[in-house]
Design a protein around this motif. Structure first.
Motif, short mmCIF file in Angstrom:
data_model
loop_
_atom_site.label_atom_id
_atom_site.label_comp_id
_atom_site.label_asym_id
_atom_site.label_seq_id
_atom_site.Cartn_x
_atom_site.Cartn_y
_atom_site.Cartn_z
N LEU A 303 0.25 -1.26 -0.28
CA LEU A 303 0.08 -0.52 -0.35
C LEU A 303 1.37 1.42 -0.43
CD1 LEU A 303 -2.79 -1.27 2.47
CD2 LEU A 303 -2.68 -1.00 0.14
N ARG A 304 2.38 1.83 0.62
CA ARG A 304 2.92 2.70 0.55
C ARG A 304 3.53 2.05 -0.61
NH1 ARG A 304 4.94 -0.15 5.41
NH2 ARG A 304 4.19 0.91 7.31
N GLU A 305 3.71 0.93 -1.78
CA GLU A 305 3.99 1.89 -2.94
C GLU A 305 2.74 2.12 -3.60
OE1 GLU A 305 5.17 -1.27 -6.44
OE2 GLU A 305 3.68 -1.84 -5.27
N TRP A 548 12.55 -6.75 -7.90
CA TRP A 548 12.16 -6.74 -6.64
C TRP A 548 10.91 -7.24 -7.30
CZ3 TRP A 548 12.32 -6.38 -1.06
CH2 TRP A 548 13.78 -5.95 -0.74
N VAL A 549 10.60 -8.33 -6.73
CA VAL A 549 9.16 -8.94 -7.16
C VAL A 549 8.22 -9.51 -5.96
CG1 VAL A 549 9.49 -10.24 -8.68
CG2 VAL A 549 9.78 -11.73 -6.69
N ARG A 550 6.94 -8.81 -6.29
CA ARG A 550 6.26 -9.95 -4.77
C ARG A 550 5.38 -10.97 -5.13
NH1 ARG A 550 0.59 -8.19 -7.49
NH2 ARG A 550 0.91 -6.25 -8.55
N PHE A 551 4.80 -12.03 -4.77
CA PHE A 551 4.59 -13.49 -4.61
C PHE A 551 3.80 -14.12 -4.08
CE2 PHE A 551 8.92 -14.32 -2.23
CZ PHE A 551 8.54 -14.64 -1.58
N ASP A 552 2.66 -15.03 -4.43
CA ASP A 552 1.72 -15.35 -3.74
C ASP A 552 1.37 -16.62 -3.86
OD1 ASP A 552 0.43 -14.49 -4.99
OD2 ASP A 552 -0.40 -12.93 -3.76
N ILE A 553 0.46 -16.93 -2.61
CA ILE A 553 -0.07 -18.81 -3.12
C ILE A 553 -2.05 -18.25 -2.79
CG2 ILE A 553 -0.74 -21.54 -2.81
CD1 ILE A 553 2.50 -21.16 -2.64
N ALA A 554 -2.55 -18.45 -3.49
CA ALA A 554 -3.92 -17.85 -2.99
C ALA A 554 -4.93 -18.77 -3.72
CB ALA A 554 -5.20 -17.03 -3.38
N GLY A 555 -5.29 -19.73 -3.37
CA GLY A 555 -7.05 -20.97 -3.53
C GLY A 555 -5.96 -22.33 -4.65
N GLY A 556 -4.52 -22.62 -4.26
CA GLY A 556 -3.49 -22.85 -4.88
C GLY A 556 -3.09 -22.87 -5.86
N ARG A 557 -3.13 -21.40 -6.77
CA ARG A 557 -2.82 -20.93 -7.45
C ARG A 557 -1.57 -20.28 -7.04
NH1 ARG A 557 -6.96 -19.66 -11.47
NH2 ARG A 557 -8.43 -21.75 -11.33
N PRO A 558 -0.36 -20.22 -7.24
CA PRO A 558 0.77 -19.34 -6.90
C PRO A 558 1.07 -17.80 -8.04
CG PRO A 558 1.66 -21.10 -8.10
CD PRO A 558 0.60 -21.65 -7.77
N ALA A 561 4.26 -11.12 -9.54
CA ALA A 561 4.43 -9.96 -10.59
C ALA A 561 5.43 -8.85 -9.89
CB ALA A 561 2.69 -9.54 -10.00
N ALA A 562 6.45 -7.85 -10.13
CA ALA A 562 7.08 -6.91 -9.80
C ALA A 562 6.29 -6.10 -9.26
CB ALA A 562 7.36 -6.38 -11.79
N PHE A 563 7.54 -5.83 -8.48
CA PHE A 563 7.06 -5.06 -7.33
C PHE A 563 7.83 -4.14 -7.02
CE2 PHE A 563 7.68 -3.95 -2.60
CZ PHE A 563 6.72 -4.12 -2.30
N ALA A 564 7.35 -2.48 -7.37
CA ALA A 564 8.06 -1.12 -6.88
C ALA A 564 8.43 -1.25 -5.18
CB ALA A 564 8.17 0.27 -8.13
N PRO A 565 8.92 -1.68 -4.27
CA PRO A 565 9.63 -1.17 -2.90
C PRO A 565 9.77 0.59 -2.62
CG PRO A 565 11.66 -1.99 -3.55
CD PRO A 565 11.15 -1.70 -5.19
N PRO A 566 8.95 0.52 -1.17
CA PRO A 566 9.47 1.50 -1.23
C PRO A 566 11.62 2.18 -0.50
CG PRO A 566 7.62 0.06 0.29
CD PRO A 566 8.11 -0.46 -0.79
N ALA A 567 11.71 3.05 0.10
CA ALA A 567 12.67 2.88 -0.02
C ALA A 567 12.75 2.32 1.97
CB ALA A 567 13.18 4.62 1.07
N GLU A 568 14.06 1.37 1.85
CA GLU A 568 14.58 0.58 2.69
C GLU A 568 13.27 -1.12 3.37
OE1 GLU A 568 15.37 3.30 6.33
OE2 GLU A 568 16.68 3.95 5.29
N GLU A 569 12.93 -1.17 1.65
CA GLU A 569 12.50 -2.39 2.24
C GLU A 569 13.27 -3.98 2.98
OE1 GLU A 569 9.59 -3.63 2.77
OE2 GLU A 569 8.73 -2.59 1.48
#
Length: 605
Positions: A303-305, A548-558, A561-569
């Motif tokens: 959300l800070r992104e 950076w990337v963000r990754f997850d599993i929901a409903g058994g599906r991995p 996606a790319a992610f733009a991190p805030p400073a000092e992530e």
């Protein structure tokens, strides 16, 4: 009689006025604090010089000077603490359920530097007056120290009147260390000791044999000790203590109400994705409160992104372990940002009925101008969710002022109609909007006031809240790249929480090294297959190559996606589910090189 009355009246006035000035300055905007502490520090230096200069003056004027300087020296201790400059290493509430010595240790941490500053100042004052005939300044400081320590211990152990209105907004977290109860064992001891000292001081003033210096000095100290006794009784008796300093509290700016938007939904429904889209239309002066099931999370960074001011509430459901802190956190948010709106994202296992009860509490009701409740429903996982946890889904649907049917691109038209019919039966008045990636095809989704859903909320809340039916949800399904619930940082795997009804558990930790696309995707596939337990939800952010990337599993599906991190992530991951294999998860994400991420799970399989 004048010999005793004038010093007593002088001590009473200076104490009352200086206390009021400190509270008045502390109620001003925080931008003024630097000037207040600068002025207080100059007065502190002047008071130490005055105590030293008057220590050899055994006259009436020397007694007045020493007393006034001793009071000013104490004033610096108070203003430096209440303005937040000299407090302690802990600046957050005590966790729910913390008791005994651990609770006491946390309380000490909130004011450790403050207490050490008092000790250092006391030693300095003793040193500069050592062996001198005028000890009024030193004893003034010591009596004020006694008043401070005794009152502080009593409100910690428990008193009837906590006088919380005197606590500034930026120190609201201290309320978790105040205890309200009729009496504690220390109180009668404090009153007895103070009364004995008061009697001794009054007797010493009477026996001063005409010495104006001794009479004034003992009267000063006796007055302060008498005030200490009155201060203690104000903690127990139903007397309007605030009336004594009503003028000083006028500097505190009136609390400006805000619009509160609660975004609820089960694990993986797409709450954070929806919140990210909502922030594009929320306007300026919007603050987000996020909360999740575990200590290490991701949502705050996601959300800070989007440029939001994010306040993270770690360790558990916002309505359970943090229920007592939510009101204090909201008040702190108002004091710091004066927001027009506050978006609240509870965890995917939150009890929505309890959260709404907190929002309607007497101390929060004046702050909330308008309340809306949006529930995000995973259209593709609805049948599975409703089959397993109908009570939870019923409660969330009935309490909502708007329902967002998410992931509609993955559901056929007939199934969508079935889901909408079910939701309409649960809440006939709430609008239902179809969305993909948290965005409705018809345009931006704007909040709907909760008044339309109020009858449903009133009818469902009594049956849901006591049982905490909403406390858990195993969820399936996610869009590729869709992200959801979490926050806070931790440096090791962690058994964060166990849901009593659904046996949900969580693991979290930091990722020390960059990941590789093939290894990460293979790892997520293996985890989705259950090699490390029944994972209902997994999410994380990590370095990969030059980005950076963000990754997850929901409903058994991995998904990745790319992610733009805030400073000092900080790269981190959280898993929520049942029967989690912590050792395998720790090895996979934290203990092995990036190229070997899959090896520990291969052995497990």
């Amino acid at each position: 009689m004048v010999l005793y009355a004038l010093p007593a009246l002088f001590a009473l006035f200076v104490w009352w006025f200086s206390t009021g000035i400190i509270m008045y300055l502390d109620g001003l905007p925080r931008s003024t604090f630097k000037w207040s502490i600068l002025g207080a520090t100059i007065l502190m230096v002047f008071s130490l010089w005055g105590i030293r200069a008057s220590s050899g003056d055994h006259t009436l004027s020397g007694a007045y000077c020493a007393f006034t300087c001793g009071l000013l020296a104490w004033g610096w201790q108070e203003i430096s603490f209440y303005m937040g400059y000299v407090t302690g290493p802990r600046k957050e509430p005590c966790p729910e359920g913390c008791r005994g010595w651990k609770h006491f240790g946390h309380a000490i941490q909130t004011s450790l530097w403050h207490e050490l500053a008092i000790i250092v100042s006391g030693i300095v004052i003793v040193a500069i007056t050592w062996g001198q005939p005028n000890q009024v300044g030193m004893w003034t400081f010591m009596v004020l120290w006694w008043m401070h320590q005794s009152a502080k211990l009593n409100v910690f152990l428990g008193v009837r009147n906590l006088n919380e209105e005197f606590l500034p907004e930026h120190l609201q977290f201290l309320k978790s260390f105040l205890t309200k109860k009729p009496m504690n064992l220390l109180f009668p001891l404090s009153i007895t000791i103070s009364t004995v000292i008061l009697v001794k001081l009054v007797q010493a003033a009477i026996d001063s044999h005409g010495s104006r210096f001794d009479a004034a000095g003992f009267c000063f100290l006796a007055t302060l000790m008498g005030l200490a006794i009155v201060e203690h009784w104000l903690l127990m008796l139903p007397l309007p203590a605030a009336a004594l300093w009503g003028w000083s509290l006028k500097s505190r700016k009136p609390t400006k109400p805000f619009d509160a938007e609660v975004v609820s939904g089960f694990l993986g429904a797409g709450k954070t994705t929806f919140m990210r889209a909502r922030l594009q239309t929320a306007g300026p002066r919007t603050v987000v409160l996020v909360n999740d099931f575990a200590s290490v999370g991701v949502d705050g960074s996601l959300l800070r992104e989007r440029g939001a001011d994010v306040v993270e509430l770690p360790n558990g459901c916002i309505c359970c372990s943090l229920r007592k802190d939510l009101a204090d956190q909201l008040k702190s948010v108002v004091a710091q940002w004066s927001p027009e709106r506050v978006l609240i994202e509870p965890s995917g296992v939150a009890d929505l009925a309890s959260l709404l009860a907190v929002m309607q509490a007497p101390d929060l009701r004046p702050l909330v101008r308008k309340l809306s409740v949006t529930t995000v429903v995973d259209g593709a996982a609805f049948l599975r969710d409703y089959g397993r946890l109908p009570a939870q889904l019923d409660a969330q649907a009935r309490l909502s002022s708007m329902l967002v049917l998410n992931k509609t691109d993955l559901v056929g038209s007939a199934e969508l109609m079935m889901v909408e019919t079910t939701l309409r039966g649960l809440n006939p008045t709430a609008p239902i909007l179809r969305a993909t990636f948290g965005v409705a095809a018809a345009g931006p989704i704007l909040p709907v006031a909760v008044s339309a859903a109020a009858p449903a909320a009133q009818s469902v809340a009594p049956s849901v809240a006591p049982a905490h039916d909403g406390h858990g949800h195993g969820h399936a399904h996610q869009h590729e790249g869709e992200d959801h619930d979490a926050h806070s940082h931790h440096d090791h795997s962690h058994h964060d929480h166990a849901d009593s009804a659904l046996n949900f558990d969580s693991w979290s930790g930091l990722i020390q090294k960059p990941l590789e696309p093939e290894s990460l995707l293979m790892l997520l596939d293996r985890l989705a297959d259950g090699v490390a337990g029944d994972i209902e939800r997994l999410k994380g952010i990590a370095r990969m190559g030059d980005g950076w990337v963000r990754f997850d599993i929901a409903g058994g599906r991995p998904s990745i996606a790319a992610f733009a991190p805030p400073a000092e992530e900080t790269a981190r991951v959280i898993a929520i589910g049942r029967h989690l294999d912590r050792h395998a998860l720790t090895d996979a994400f934290m203990a092995r090189p990036a190229t070997d991420l899959i090896e520990p799970l291969t052995a497990v399989a």
